[in-house]
Design a protein around this motif. Structure first.
Motif, PDB file in Angstrom:
ATOM      1  N   GLU A   9      -4.752   1.955  -8.578  1.00  0.00           N
ATOM      2  CA  GLU A   9      -4.414   3.477  -8.209  1.00  0.00           C
ATOM      3  C   GLU A   9      -5.592   4.020  -7.347  1.00  0.00           C
ATOM      4  O   GLU A   9      -6.660   3.709  -7.558  1.00  0.00           O
ATOM      5  N   ASN A  10      -4.930   4.653  -6.148  1.00  0.00           N
ATOM      6  CA  ASN A  10      -5.959   5.050  -5.174  1.00  0.00           C
ATOM      7  C   ASN A  10      -6.982   4.342  -4.765  1.00  0.00           C
ATOM      8  O   ASN A  10      -8.082   4.590  -4.419  1.00  0.00           O
ATOM      9  N   ALA A  11      -6.638   2.936  -4.508  1.00  0.00           N
ATOM     10  CA  ALA A  11      -7.696   1.844  -4.000  1.00  0.00           C
ATOM     11  C   ALA A  11      -7.592   1.505  -2.767  1.00  0.00           C
ATOM     12  O   ALA A  11      -7.922   0.197  -2.175  1.00  0.00           O
ATOM     13  N   GLY A  12      -6.489   1.793  -1.902  1.00  0.00           N
ATOM     14  CA  GLY A  12      -6.120   1.530  -0.688  1.00  0.00           C
ATOM     15  C   GLY A  12      -5.251   0.259  -0.406  1.00  0.00           C
ATOM     16  O   GLY A  12      -4.322  -0.046  -1.097  1.00  0.00           O
ATOM     17  N   ARG A  24      -5.658   9.090  -2.241  1.00  0.00           N
ATOM     18  CA  ARG A  24      -5.548   7.990  -1.622  1.00  0.00           C
ATOM     19  C   ARG A  24      -4.486   7.160  -1.857  1.00  0.00           C
ATOM     20  O   ARG A  24      -4.016   7.246  -3.261  1.00  0.00           O
ATOM     21  N   ASP A  25      -4.050   5.946  -1.289  1.00  0.00           N
ATOM     22  CA  ASP A  25      -2.957   5.210  -1.275  1.00  0.00           C
ATOM     23  C   ASP A  25      -3.213   4.349  -2.474  1.00  0.00           C
ATOM     24  O   ASP A  25      -4.409   3.770  -2.903  1.00  0.00           O
ATOM     25  N   HIS A  26      -2.348   3.978  -3.051  1.00  0.00           N
ATOM     26  CA  HIS A  26      -2.396   2.954  -4.150  1.00  0.00           C
ATOM     27  C   HIS A  26      -2.258   1.343  -3.690  1.00  0.00           C
ATOM     28  O   HIS A  26      -1.676   1.154  -2.690  1.00  0.00           O
ATOM     29  N   THR A  83       0.798  -1.210   0.076  1.00  0.00           N
ATOM     30  CA  THR A  83      -0.017   0.152  -0.056  1.00  0.00           C
ATOM     31  C   THR A  83       0.841   1.121  -0.089  1.00  0.00           C
ATOM     32  O   THR A  83       1.460   1.480   0.990  1.00  0.00           O
ATOM     33  N   ALA A  84       1.004   1.799  -1.075  1.00  0.00           N
ATOM     34  CA  ALA A  84       1.869   3.124  -1.259  1.00  0.00           C
ATOM     35  C   ALA A  84       1.133   4.242  -1.316  1.00  0.00           C
ATOM     36  O   ALA A  84       0.167   4.461  -1.921  1.00  0.00           O
TER      37      ALA A  84
END
Length: 716
Positions: A593-596, A570-572, A548-549
């Motif tokens: 992308e941006n999916a937690g 939000r985090d990738h 989780t980046a």
């Protein structure tokens, strides 16, 4: 006497004039004779060639462009012929009036006029440019009957490129487009033989494999020598050399797998690359969102181009090849491998994880789901301990991390057989000096910047292609290949297939017992770690790592929940994996992308890829719908056989069988059946027979990259 004298004088003058006239006539005839000798004798060969060229025209014949097929022979790019209505501007006295008059004969829409004007600005006036493409037979007949009204306008038969599956695999296949002035200028520097081969060619590969394998796909141009009349009409054909069709590309891609992954992403942004570790063949090369390459074949209209180019989701960006991302916790197995290989830390070394790590007056945190306690290397990977890898990064230092991980392919191009790859960033002190060359104050590397590198944050930025290649290398214990999309090239004339082998690189000198430590830890992730629920009940063993980046760095005092409201901050969600555990045949890297959390979005997609490749299973419709929303772990519903699910534009075997029943019943009752029979192969309609896919209204910007701040609050 006087009269006689005058007569003699007049006679003398007459004779003089007569001689002068005779001399002039003789001189004139001499000039004519000299000119005749010059033309008929001295200049005979030159003038004969010129006269012959006026009478004989050499017409280039453009070859059929080569096909592109997947590993199972499914056609991904083909050709079809259609009529175009073309205007040569230099031969038309009043262009606007001519177009208006043509619009009374055939349909000419505003978008056709705009495209024609754009082509005029990019090409020369004496070139034939299309005002309408894909004319119907009725339109051809109407124009032909009134052709005498339109000097400089003619009907031509052209080959058009067709991408039967539309948006599926668009980034890897690419598209062709009309040759522009910049490309024509570049062609001037080609060898004469290559220039001659492109005479008459108006389209060229612009992106993806269409561009990278242009020479293979184009073929060899043929020609016709035609005798013409004074009016330019063809009288008879004198000589003929048929064109040689372009070669067929046989890809390593499984387009059914590609279509499945793209469907699982649906409207979400991201990328997935799957590789066969045994040979470097790429099995899936996904970038979402996609676009319809058919829009570009005969020139994309301004509205569609604007929709694609201004879309915030950037559908034209090949995220698998050009999108760079921080790897997050998926970087930890490689950090552990670097520690073992360099001797900086053994697998049995235990680090006390108190969920925080302090360095240089700053505190680096751990995810809320982590648990404190002593952790060795295996447990640190399984539980995704941040503190373990913070301390490891500090012990190794940035340059040792770089030197150990660069051979895996991080921070450098993989040299895949498609153009446009970026190198990403695997930082070092030398890299920072180069990167900030114009800002000496920022060139120094600070020890605090090393800490977040251990958990895949900071300056770390890689493509999914690089990460998948690194996972492939790790899964095989150091065996390396250059990834390849094209498996074979088929010569359609000789019916010979030329195998395109992935170049084997020198293997990394990794110790088998150390590799086994990492592989065993990654297996632990799937049975007792962060992806346990996702791989529950799998019919095979696999190794993986969630990640989780951070998409953006947190400011001082800022908490993650403060920025969570902005979806693009939000985090990738990332996941890397390989399977089967004992002898891997597939390795992958995926990002949503941006999916937690990596376990909620990326890992479920990876599970379904493995089920497809290793079990021959296709998810149920219910499972696909839930996975698209990030609401699944292990598959739900009854999985289907792969051959039961049709590709976009095809019919399923069940539908084909049902059609066969209808046909049989119709035949029995004496009624002609209109549906295809079960024996007929599923057919994909050409773009001429079906409407183009709607242009997505979402588009990607450059892939978010992490800031070089501390990785406080990063989740596994």
């Amino acid at each position: 006497m006087t009269v006689l004298k005058n007569v003699k004088q007049e006679l003398g003058r007459f004779r003089l004039r007569l001689l002068a006239a005779a001399a002039f006539v003789l001189f004139s005839f001499g000039l004519l004779l000299a000119r005749l000798v010059f033309l008929q004798v001295i200049q005979h060969e030159s003038l004969s060639d010129r006269a012959e060229s006026n009478r004989i025209t050499v017409v280039p014949i453009v070859p059929n462009r080569g096909l592109i097929k997947d590993r199972n022979g499914i056609v991904l790019a083909s050709n079809y012929s259609a009529y175009t209505l073309e205007i040569t501007p230099s031969k038309v006295p009043d262009l606007e009036a001519t177009i208006d008059a043509l619009a009374q004969v055939v349909e000419v829409q505003p978008r056709d006029r705009r495209r024609f004007k754009r082509l005029m600005s990019e090409n020369k006036n004496f070139e034939s440019l299309p005002i309408r493409t894909k004319l119907s037979e009725a339109e051809v007949a109407r124009f032909t009957a009134q052709r005498f009204r339109f000097p400089g306008v003619e009907i031509k038969a052209r080959l058009f490129r067709s991408y039967p599956l539309g948006e599926v695999g668009s980034h890897l296949i690419g598209y062709i487009g009309r040759i522009n002035q910049a490309e024509k200028k570049a062609m001037d520097e080609w060898e004469e033989e290559d220039i001659a081969n492109y005479r008459g060619t108006e389209y060229i590969g612009k992106l993806g494999l269409e561009q990278s394998y242009e020479r293979e796909l184009h073929g060899i141009t043929g020609f016709e020598q035609v005798e013409t009349s004074a009016g330019g009409r063809a009288v008879r054909r004198l000589a003929h050399r048929p064109p040689t069709p372009g070669n067929t590309l046989m890809l390593s891609i499984d387009i059914r797998l590609q279509a499945l992954v793209e469907e699982l992403y649906k409207d979400r942004r991201g990328a997935l690359v799957a590789i066969d570790p045994r040979n470097g063949e790429v099995l899936a090369f996904v970038s979402k969102p996609t676009f319809d390459p058919n829009l570009f074949v005969d020139g994309i209209d301004a509205d569609s181009w604007r929709d694609l180019n201004e879309d915030l989701d950037k559908p034209l960006l090949n995220r698998a090849l050009r999108g760079t991302y921080p790897p997050g916790s998926t970087f930890k197995p490689f950090m552990a491998m670097a520690a073992l290989n360099s001797g900086k830390r053994s697998a049995s070394t235990v680090i006390m994880d108190n969920l925080t790590y302090s360095f240089g007056g700053r505190t680096f945190g751990s995810p809320e789901s982590d648990r404190p306690g002593p952790k060795d290397m295996r447990l640190a990977i399984v539980s995704s301990s941040n503190v373990y890898f913070y301390s490891l990064a500090n012990e190794m230092g940035v340059d040792l991390i770089h030197d150990e991980l660069e051979p895996f392919g991080f921070g450098r191009k993989t040299e895949i057989d498609v153009q446009g790859e970026v190198s990403g960033v695997l930082p070092s002190q030398a890299w920072k000096r180069r990167y900030f060359a114009r800002s000496p104050a920022n060139q120094k590397w600070f020890a605090g910047e090393t800490i977040s590198l251990g958990i895949g944050q900071g300056y770390n930025n890689f493509t999914m292609l690089q990460i998948a290649t690194a996972v492939s290398t790790l899964s095989t214990g150091g065996q390396r290949f250059k990834p390849r999309l094209v498996r074979e090239i088929e010569d359609v004339v000789r019916h010979e297939q030329r195998r395109i082998a992935s170049d084997a690189l020198p293997p990394l000198p990794l110790k088998p017992e150390q590799v086994e430590v990492i592989r065993n830890a990654m297996y632990g992730v799937t049975v007792e770690g962060t992806s346990t629920e996702v791989f529950r009940g799998a019919g095979y063993k696999s190794g993986g790592k969630t990640g989780t980046a951070q998409a953006v760095g947190l400011k001082a005092g800022e908490r993650y929940k403060d920025i969570k409201a902005d979806e693009r901050k939000r985090d990738h969600s990332l996941y890397v994996a390989f399977a089967p555990l004992e002898a891997p045949t597939i390795a992958l890297a995926a990002i949503v992308e941006n999916a937690g959390f990596g376990s909620t979005s990326a890992a479920p997609i990876a599970r379904r890829v493995f089920d497809f490749m290793l079990m021959g299973q296709y998810p149920s419709e219910e499972d696909i719908a839930l996975t698209q929303q990030g609401k699944t772990k292990a598959p739900v519903g009854q999985p289907r056989r792969i051959d039961q699910v049709p590709l976009p534009g095809q019919v399923s075997q069940a539908e084909a069988a049902a059609s066969g029943v209808v046909a049989a019943a119709s035949a029995a009752s004496g009624v002609a059946a209109t549906a295809p029979t079960a024996a007929s192969a599923p057919r994909i309609p050409s773009p001429a027979a079906r409407p183009s896919s709607a242009v997505s209204t979402s588009r990607p910007a450059s892939a978010p990259r992490a800031l070089p701040a501390g990785a406080s609050g990063v989740r596994p």
